[in-house]
Scaffold this active site. Sequence first.
Site, PDB file in Angstrom:
ATOM      1  N   GLU A 124     -27.087 -46.262 -93.134  1.00 61.16           N
ATOM      2  CA  GLU A 124     -26.092 -45.676 -93.926  1.00 61.16           C
ATOM      3  C   GLU A 124     -26.352 -45.770 -95.178  1.00 61.16           C
ATOM      4  OE1 GLU A 124     -22.302 -47.269 -92.794  1.00 61.16           O
ATOM      5  OE2 GLU A 124     -22.602 -46.928 -90.674  1.00 61.16           O
ATOM      6  N   GLU A 191     -21.156 -37.291 -91.078  1.00 67.10           N
ATOM      7  CA  GLU A 191     -19.859 -37.944 -90.443  1.00 67.10           C
ATOM      8  C   GLU A 191     -18.589 -37.415 -91.202  1.00 67.10           C
ATOM      9  OE1 GLU A 191     -17.709 -41.842 -88.200  1.00 67.10           O
ATOM     10  OE2 GLU A 191     -19.743 -41.964 -88.793  1.00 67.10           O
TER      11      GLU A 191
END
Length: 273
Positions: A124, A191
């Site tokens: 991430e 996302e």
Amino acid sequence: MAGYLVSDERKVTTRRFIEMKQKGEKISMLTSYDFTTAGIVDRAGIDGILIGDSASNVMVGNATTLPMTVDQMIYHARSVVNAVKRALVVCDMPFGSYQTGIHDGVYNAIRIMKESGCDAVKIEGGVEILDTVKAILDAGIPVMAHLGLTPQSINKFGGYAVRAKEDKEAQKLMSDAIALADAGCFGVTLEKVPAALAEKVTASINVPTIGIGAGNHCDGQVLVVADMLGMTQGFSPRFLRRYANLNEVMTDAIGQYVADVKSGDFPNDKESY
């Protein structure tokens, strides 16, 4: 036949993910965390399996993904790898395994690959971690990036709201995606970002985007398997489509088993030696 809608039994690789984007073929991904579930998911014809740090929520019951450790991720990833024959297997790098610097990031990525046997890692963050991503790639490890709502930063965000709705954050997400793709990441997970932004990102990079709550213009989609099968309850974000209600099926089956044991109906003569 390799799966429900898949006749190609070749092992899916990071290169094939990119080829699928080039051909306009959508990419299907689901999470898995254990041998039995991963085997079912793989045989059904899925293209990619993610050992998500969402195991923290689904398997352990934690409120966030933050408690997951490298050792725990390796345990789950090895369980999945043992079951999978076709799908590309990607393992999340958990919180704390790379934020502390390049050395730790490379060391933990190597551990995950060596000890689990997975095909790639997912990490991430944007340009803030670009040097670490490059170093992991230089070590010969394929990397999938993850932008938008990054659950490991939940305390910074203060919630799970849609990200990159404002121009400044949207521009940064775009530049992050381009930088990560140019660095050599084989894909980018997006996302919970606006569909229009995800469409622009998808058109701007030469590697596939995998969406979760990012609209239909991404090159592929990923969901948490327990959510889409209806095993979990009380979690109903807009992007989630439930394909079954296993919570009800399993509860009914277990309830019948309890009743049969209590009544003496199980085991019967045919079920005894």
